[in-house]
Design an enzyme around this catalytic site. Sequence first.
Site, PDB file in Angstrom:
ATOM      1  CB  THR A  63      -5.418   7.098  -3.386  1.00  6.97           C
ATOM      2  OG1 THR A  63      -6.058   5.961  -3.951  1.00  6.97           O
ATOM      3  CG2 THR A  63      -5.552   7.025  -1.876  1.00  6.97           C
ATOM      4  CD  GLU A 105      -2.986  -0.921   0.115  1.00 10.18           C
ATOM      5  OE1 GLU A 105      -2.628  -1.243  -1.036  1.00 10.18           O
ATOM      6  OE2 GLU A 105      -4.117  -0.489   0.390  1.00 10.18           O
TER       7      GLU A 105
END
Lengths: 307, 307
Positions: free
Chosen positions: A181, A128
Amino acid sequence: MEEIKIFTPATIANVSCGFDILGLALDTVGDEMTIKKVSKKGVVITKIIGQDLPLETHKNVAGVAALALLAETESEFGFEIEIDKRIKPGSGIGSSAASSAGAVWAINELLGKPFEISDLVRFAMEGERLATGVAHADNVAPALFGGFTLVRSNEPLDVISIHTPSELYATVIHPQIEVKTSDAREILKTTVPLKDAIKQWGNVGGLISGLYTEDYNLISRSLEDHIIEPIRSILIPAFDAVKQSSIKAGALGCGISGSGPSIFALSKGEEKALEVANAMKSVYNKVGIDYDIHVSKVNKQGIKILN
Amino acid sequence: MEEIKIFTPATIANVSCGFDILGLALDTVGDEMTIKKVSKKGVVITKIIGQDLPLETHKNVAGVAALALLAETESEFGFEIEIDKRIKPGSGIGSSAASSAGAVWAINELLGKPFEISDLVRFAMEGERLATGVAHADNVAPALFGGFTLVRSNEPLDVISIHTPSELYATVIHPQIEVKTSDAREILKTTVPLKDAIKQWGNVGGLISGLYTEDYNLISRSLEDHIIEPIRSILIPAFDAVKQSSIKAGALGCGISGSGPSIFALSKGEEKALEVANAMKSVYNKVGIDYDIHVSKVNKQGIKILN
């Protein structure tokens, strides 16, 4: 065991009131991965089907997560990873998390489970970090634990598996636009009104209570987001119309999946979730926006072995 | 039934991470009230023992709460209320809430229970409005429901009774200084950093989960307050020393009770709670601050009939 084929699920992070702490795993959407134990040490991404993603281990989230695991154990083996990438990157349902979580889960199986699930969360978070710049756990945790998960704290990492009622279904619609994001993070304010924060933690408490007591009405009342949704929803086409139509169709609640652009709704029972899907679709059909749509039971198991 | 004598408990609101939403009821600290059904309509406060508080119905929290109840029902009776006030006003353990909650609970009993507990919360909140200027529910809710309660929302009012583990004990030390609720509210900031708010709602989720699963370790990890305690604790003498000593003595957590000045700690088991009491006392003995101290099981029942 020398080779393992797995399903690794898409996930919905945030879940309205639970920004940065809550997530849940899906059952019908996910990647398939084949991981092979080989004599040559190291990690090689041998093949990626379905998406144009980097094969170099250090540039691939699954590769980076796998290396994070191997850095903490003495393995005389290496691993080859093949990914059938069925979750579209950038859709807001944990595409990178599925690959990272799948890689470390499968390698842990092939090594005879030297690590706890909470360790695997930590390794997968390195994937991530590569994907988004932040090592967050809110997608990898539900992929690995299944069901609903709570990231109580990031430092120290403290992930809790939350009881998940059996009749909870998710409907997810993915408008074919890209929301990065990083962009979705940048538009957020760094401070929030105390009165809104109180509403938010009241709803978090209500949602967790509703999950344990299987009180669908309480779950529904708690699926509110007074902080993030009002800001981020402007990045998502026809968000308000999709939300209103899904609630009208009987959804318990509706909000932004992760940082978007996917919109999720939760429903009690599959039939209702399918009606909600129709309601969502009709909005995007009317305004002419292309979409993918998924209906899935909340997946209590997480990653599953396919062979 | 023409007369009822009750125990109405002191309560701890906020409970570290749960500012304005969480509360719990105590068992060994509370007021005693005697409520008599009489033929003359209206509400009369006949006697208050132990504290110098107004007897005029409209100026007394129990009177105001009772009138709020009677405004929603046709009663051919009136009520006389006598209060043995054992909770010191301004101590931060729900003194006004105990009287308000006790009055409406007892009248509801004497009328044959026409109202639900959630209605009684609403009536008792009118007493809180008189006492503090704000009709908050975080003390009256645990007094009426018992155990832990969550005020998910104030508007509309939504109070949830939370599963409470049996071995939870509270230790409360009340330094003999006054902190006005209004002052304690005024020093708070109206905005909070998003990153701290996220920690707070992570802890609320963790605490609620820990209560349902009776995971005392998780309860302990979740008893953090990153928002209110750092500001309000400056109003409380030797707060940090009391907190540190109670944690060192084995408390699960320690924080400000309501808006203070009382400090509470939660422990697993009575023995530990008593050790925590000794640790807290030794701090105030050393610095020469007068105090009351209470050790109590978390009271799952709430208000109790004494006769």
